[in-house]
Design a protein around this motif. Structure first.
Motif, PDB file in Angstrom:
ATOM      1  N   LEU A 170      41.890  44.303  35.869  1.00  0.00           N
ATOM      2  CA  LEU A 170      42.583  43.500  36.868  1.00  0.00           C
ATOM      3  C   LEU A 170      41.583  42.543  37.505  1.00  0.00           C
ATOM      4  O   LEU A 170      40.545  42.956  38.023  1.00  0.00           O
ATOM      5  CB  LEU A 170      43.183  44.434  37.925  1.00  0.00           C
ATOM      6  N   THR A 171      41.925  41.269  37.481  1.00  0.00           N
ATOM      7  CA  THR A 171      41.006  40.243  37.997  1.00  0.00           C
ATOM      8  C   THR A 171      41.780  39.189  38.788  1.00  0.00           C
ATOM      9  O   THR A 171      43.020  39.112  38.705  1.00  0.00           O
ATOM     10  CB  THR A 171      40.249  39.576  36.839  1.00  0.00           C
ATOM     11  N   GLN A 172      41.091  38.385  39.543  1.00  0.00           N
ATOM     12  CA  GLN A 172      41.734  37.270  40.240  1.00  0.00           C
ATOM     13  C   GLN A 172      42.310  36.289  39.217  1.00  0.00           C
ATOM     14  O   GLN A 172      41.671  35.998  38.198  1.00  0.00           O
ATOM     15  CB  GLN A 172      40.724  36.545  41.136  1.00  0.00           C
ATOM     16  N   SER A 173      43.493  35.776  39.504  1.00  0.00           N
ATOM     17  CA  SER A 173      44.188  34.915  38.531  1.00  0.00           C
ATOM     18  C   SER A 173      43.466  33.586  38.305  1.00  0.00           C
ATOM     19  O   SER A 173      43.718  32.917  37.299  1.00  0.00           O
ATOM     20  CB  SER A 173      45.624  34.656  38.987  1.00  0.00           C
ATOM     21  N   ASP A 174      42.562  33.210  39.188  1.00  0.00           N
ATOM     22  CA  ASP A 174      41.840  31.952  38.989  1.00  0.00           C
ATOM     23  C   ASP A 174      40.387  32.189  38.552  1.00  0.00           C
ATOM     24  O   ASP A 174      39.560  31.271  38.578  1.00  0.00           O
ATOM     25  CB  ASP A 174      41.869  31.096  40.261  1.00  0.00           C
ATOM     26  N   SER A 175      40.074  33.428  38.142  1.00  0.00           N
ATOM     27  CA  SER A 175      38.711  33.727  37.704  1.00  0.00           C
ATOM     28  C   SER A 175      38.492  33.274  36.268  1.00  0.00           C
ATOM     29  O   SER A 175      39.446  32.987  35.524  1.00  0.00           O
ATOM     30  CB  SER A 175      38.432  35.229  37.812  1.00  0.00           C
ATOM     31  N   ALA A 178      40.179  35.553  33.776  1.00  0.00           N
ATOM     32  CA  ALA A 178      41.630  35.443  33.661  1.00  0.00           C
ATOM     33  C   ALA A 178      42.060  34.544  32.505  1.00  0.00           C
ATOM     34  O   ALA A 178      43.228  34.553  32.099  1.00  0.00           O
ATOM     35  CB  ALA A 178      42.230  34.938  34.968  1.00  0.00           C
ATOM     36  N   GLU A 179      41.155  33.759  31.962  1.00  0.00           N
ATOM     37  CA  GLU A 179      41.495  32.891  30.824  1.00  0.00           C
ATOM     38  C   GLU A 179      41.601  33.682  29.520  1.00  0.00           C
ATOM     39  O   GLU A 179      42.111  33.175  28.521  1.00  0.00           O
ATOM     40  CB  GLU A 179      40.439  31.794  30.687  1.00  0.00           C
ATOM     41  N   PRO A 251      50.852  38.301  42.661  1.00  0.00           N
ATOM     42  CA  PRO A 251      50.806  37.075  41.854  1.00  0.00           C
ATOM     43  C   PRO A 251      49.422  36.446  41.746  1.00  0.00           C
ATOM     44  O   PRO A 251      49.169  35.669  40.827  1.00  0.00           O
ATOM     45  CB  PRO A 251      51.790  36.139  42.573  1.00  0.00           C
ATOM     46  N   ASP A 252      48.517  36.786  42.670  1.00  0.00           N
ATOM     47  CA  ASP A 252      47.179  36.191  42.616  1.00  0.00           C
ATOM     48  C   ASP A 252      46.208  37.051  41.790  1.00  0.00           C
ATOM     49  O   ASP A 252      45.009  36.778  41.765  1.00  0.00           O
ATOM     50  CB  ASP A 252      46.615  35.960  44.017  1.00  0.00           C
ATOM     51  N   LEU A 253      46.734  38.090  41.124  1.00  0.00           N
ATOM     52  CA  LEU A 253      45.926  38.916  40.239  1.00  0.00           C
ATOM     53  C   LEU A 253      46.486  38.865  38.827  1.00  0.00           C
ATOM     54  O   LEU A 253      47.690  38.710  38.631  1.00  0.00           O
ATOM     55  CB  LEU A 253      45.905  40.375  40.716  1.00  0.00           C
ATOM     56  N   LYS A 254      45.620  38.999  37.836  1.00  0.00           N
ATOM     57  CA  LYS A 254      46.060  39.042  36.443  1.00  0.00           C
ATOM     58  C   LYS A 254      45.540  40.318  35.801  1.00  0.00           C
ATOM     59  O   LYS A 254      44.368  40.659  35.932  1.00  0.00           O
ATOM     60  CB  LYS A 254      45.546  37.825  35.658  1.00  0.00           C
ATOM     61  N   ALA A 255      46.435  41.018  35.085  1.00  0.00           N
ATOM     62  CA  ALA A 255      46.062  42.235  34.360  1.00  0.00           C
ATOM     63  C   ALA A 255      45.873  41.883  32.888  1.00  0.00           C
ATOM     64  O   ALA A 255      46.760  41.328  32.248  1.00  0.00           O
ATOM     65  CB  ALA A 255      47.141  43.293  34.517  1.00  0.00           C
ATOM     66  N   ILE A 256      44.709  42.200  32.359  1.00  0.00           N
ATOM     67  CA  ILE A 256      44.371  41.863  30.970  1.00  0.00           C
ATOM     68  C   ILE A 256      44.148  43.163  30.197  1.00  0.00           C
ATOM     69  O   ILE A 256      43.348  44.009  30.617  1.00  0.00           O
ATOM     70  CB  ILE A 256      43.086  41.007  30.908  1.00  0.00           C
ATOM     71  N   PRO A 257      44.844  43.364  29.084  1.00  0.00           N
ATOM     72  CA  PRO A 257      44.671  44.616  28.337  1.00  0.00           C
ATOM     73  C   PRO A 257      43.296  44.730  27.697  1.00  0.00           C
ATOM     74  O   PRO A 257      42.692  43.727  27.298  1.00  0.00           O
ATOM     75  CB  PRO A 257      45.767  44.548  27.269  1.00  0.00           C
TER      76      PRO A 257
END
Length: 292
Positions: A170-175, A178-179, A251-257
């Motif tokens: 889990l990371t900030q969506s603008d980090s 997150a790409e 919404p300001d966090l993104k979960a990446i598998p």
């Protein structure tokens, strides 16, 4: 004489044909015909005569139909009496130890079923991580607990629950992170990591990343996710969580598998070698039926 044969006979006598009776009984016509012949052999009498496509009861058949109705009704009433007694007697309090995750909705569904069926049941749900829940099971503070692998379960009776949970970062969506569409071990080891305090989880992730726990840049730990999400939103570090923990919307966090994919199962656990209360047995049975 078996009740099953009486029920078969009565159904044929009521339906008038073997084909209609077989449909109602969910068995094949040849099977039903054999059962009726078996009953006739047992009673040494003919029960039906054929009139075209219909079956007509003989005199002995009419007598047996009356007796079969009496016996089947008495059996049904007796079963209902015991069912009513069970429903009336099934009361008491159930304490459940639960993790944050997908099991929450399945627990709610089972409790809904049980409390609708047995209104005298009450319950308490205590949240915690696997270590908290196991301690509560050991000390009799919870009747059953839900644990997420990896965790040691040698002291418990366990049933694995049939849906796995993926592990995510889990990371900030603008980090910059997150790409990415996935997080591989070489990327994972470079991050400032927030991860469960449980040694089993840390070792599990180190094994996946093919390194030692000491090689990971762990800057913080947690036991439940409530504070974790705020820390991740602040950009202090990247959190390692299960997919089921992401039931809240940020919404300001993104979960990446993680990749290769990491999946673990939840288990339903209760203490070995102790008698279960009727309410606990009912909950376990109902939960496993609904989540088989």
């Amino acid at each position: 004489m078996e009740l099953r044969l009486l029920k078969y006979f009565w159904t044929v006598a009521t339906a008038g044909t073997v084909s209609k009776a077989a449909e109602q009984l969910y068995i094949t016509q040849p099977t039903l015909s054999r059962q009726i012949k078996e009953l006739e052999r047992e009673l040494d009498t003919q029960l039906f005569m054929r009139d075209g496509k219909k079956l007509i009861l003989t005199e002995d058949g009419q007598f047996l139909k009356i007796k079969a109705e009496e016996i089947l009704q008495l059996t049904s009433k007796t079963v209902q009496v015991f069912e009513d007694r069970k429903n009336a007697e099934l009361s008491g309090h159930l304490t459940i130890g639960a993790l944050e995750g997908w099991t929450s909705s399945s627990i709610a569904k089972t409790l809904q079923t049980l409390t609708n069926k047995y209104p005298a049941i009450t319950f308490t749900i205590l949240s915690g991580n696997a270590d908290d829940i196991k301690w509560k099971i050991d000390n009799g503070l919870v009747d059953v607990g839900f644990l997420l692998e990896p965790t040691s379960t040698e002291k418990y009776n366990v049933e694995k629950i049939g849906f796995p949970e993926r592990w995510m970062m889990l990371t900030q969506s603008d980090s910059e992170l997150a790409e990415l569409d996935e997080v591989r071990p070489e990327v994972f080891k470079k991050q400032r990591i927030l991860i469960s305090e449980r040694p089993e989880v840390r070792q599990y992730m180190a094994d996946w990343a093919d390194c030692q726990v000491s090689d990971l840049n762990i800057i913080g730990g947690f036991n439940l996710g409530f504070h974790l999400f705020e820390i991740a939103r602040a950009g202090i570090g990247e959190a390692v969580v299960t997919e089921g923990a992401l039931i809240r919307n940020y919404p300001d966090l993104k979960a990446i598998p993680l990749s290769p994919e990491v999946k673990t199962y939840s288990v339903l656990a209760w203490k070995k070698n102790i008698p279960l209360t009727p309410v606990t047995r009912a909950f376990i049975k109902q939960y496993l039926q609904e989540n088989d």
